[in-house]
Design a protein around this motif. Structure first.
Motif, PDB file in Angstrom:
ATOM      1  N   ASN A  49     -83.463  -4.511  63.449  1.00  0.00           N
ATOM      2  CA  ASN A  49     -82.719  -5.349  63.988  1.00  0.00           C
ATOM      3  C   ASN A  49     -81.264  -5.024  64.208  1.00  0.00           C
ATOM      4  O   ASN A  49     -80.520  -4.807  63.401  1.00  0.00           O
ATOM      5  N   LEU A  50     -81.012  -4.757  65.424  1.00  0.00           N
ATOM      6  CA  LEU A  50     -79.687  -3.661  65.960  1.00  0.00           C
ATOM      7  C   LEU A  50     -78.709  -4.666  65.769  1.00  0.00           C
ATOM      8  O   LEU A  50     -77.319  -4.392  65.371  1.00  0.00           O
ATOM      9  N   ARG A  51     -78.904  -6.148  65.924  1.00  0.00           N
ATOM     10  CA  ARG A  51     -77.691  -7.026  66.031  1.00  0.00           C
ATOM     11  C   ARG A  51     -77.157  -6.933  64.317  1.00  0.00           C
ATOM     12  O   ARG A  51     -75.984  -7.027  64.224  1.00  0.00           O
ATOM     13  N   LEU A  52     -78.014  -7.029  63.279  1.00  0.00           N
ATOM     14  CA  LEU A  52     -77.768  -6.975  61.879  1.00  0.00           C
ATOM     15  C   LEU A  52     -77.021  -5.603  61.639  1.00  0.00           C
ATOM     16  O   LEU A  52     -76.234  -5.575  60.943  1.00  0.00           O
ATOM     17  N   VAL A  53     -77.321  -4.583  62.154  1.00  0.00           N
ATOM     18  CA  VAL A  53     -76.849  -3.096  61.829  1.00  0.00           C
ATOM     19  C   VAL A  53     -75.457  -3.286  62.401  1.00  0.00           C
ATOM     20  O   VAL A  53     -74.447  -2.761  61.843  1.00  0.00           O
ATOM     21  N   PHE A  54     -75.180  -3.615  63.654  1.00  0.00           N
ATOM     22  CA  PHE A  54     -73.877  -3.853  64.286  1.00  0.00           C
ATOM     23  C   PHE A  54     -73.065  -4.655  63.506  1.00  0.00           C
ATOM     24  O   PHE A  54     -71.954  -4.582  63.344  1.00  0.00           O
ATOM     25  N   LEU A  55     -73.433  -5.870  63.066  1.00  0.00           N
ATOM     26  CA  LEU A  55     -72.705  -6.656  62.330  1.00  0.00           C
ATOM     27  C   LEU A  55     -72.387  -6.140  60.958  1.00  0.00           C
ATOM     28  O   LEU A  55     -71.052  -6.137  60.654  1.00  0.00           O
TER      29      LEU A  55
END
Length: 190
Positions: A49-55
């Motif tokens: 989940n890239l959103r969580l990585v970027f978060l």
């Protein structure tokens, strides 16, 4: 002689680590707003989940900026603290002004590096390109086309606000309060 434990506790106090959850809450508000507006943005890549990585990257950046601003402010306020708060770590000599200043500028540099590290690939991936294409044959024109200048501008304005606050908050409380509240808003936007 000052022990390692005393120095470590002094660094935690000087960096105001207990206040980091308030910084993170500003980031989370922005993250949730952005996610609500565009639920497909950077969904997954190979099951991650890239959103969580970027978060995670943004939380690191926000933490570095906040702690860097706190320690820079203490380094700048050493003369005030010697008179009015002699029990603080810098006036007591537990930490040196040079160490704290070095830490502050190092944290700002780390925040800048992390921002550039996650920003460019995230934008490129969101446009549908693979990481292989990103690191394969990307040219200067491609970088210019995919770089989101508004995100970099928000980051730079936030850094400027934090550094300015550290230098002038004892001289002008209204300006200091404006800069502090601006940083909270900028974290949400960032």
């Amino acid at each position: 002689m000052v022990t390692f434990g005393e120095k470590f506790r002094a660094l935690l106090a000087t960096g105001r680590m207990a206040n980091l959850p308030t910084v993170w809450s500003n980031v989370l508000v922005g993250f949730w707003l952005a996610s609500a507006l565009n639920s497909s943005y950077l969904s997954t890549l190979s099951g991650i989940n890239l959103r969580l990585v970027f978060l995670g990257f943004i939380l690191i950046v926000a933490s570095c900026i906040y702690v860097g601003g706190c320690v820079l402010g203490d380094a700048r306020d050493i003369h005030f603290d010697k008179k009015n708060r002699p029990n603080r770590p810098l006036p007591q000599g537990i930490l040196s002004v040079s160490l704290v200043s070095f830490l502050a500028w190092g944290l700002f540099a780390l925040a800048s590096l992390v921002t550039l590290t996650y920003l460019l690939p995230s934008i490129y991936i969101s446009m549908g390109y693979s990481l292989t294409e990103l690191f394969g044959s990307i040219g200067a024109k491609d970088i210019k086309d995919i770089l989101q200048l508004h995100e970099l501008a928000v980051f730079l304005i936030m850094i400027v606000c934090v550094i300015t606050y550290a230098f002038i908050h004892k001289k002008s409380k209204p300006v200091g309060m404006f800069l502090m509240s601006s940083c909270s808003l900028l974290l949400v936007i960032f």
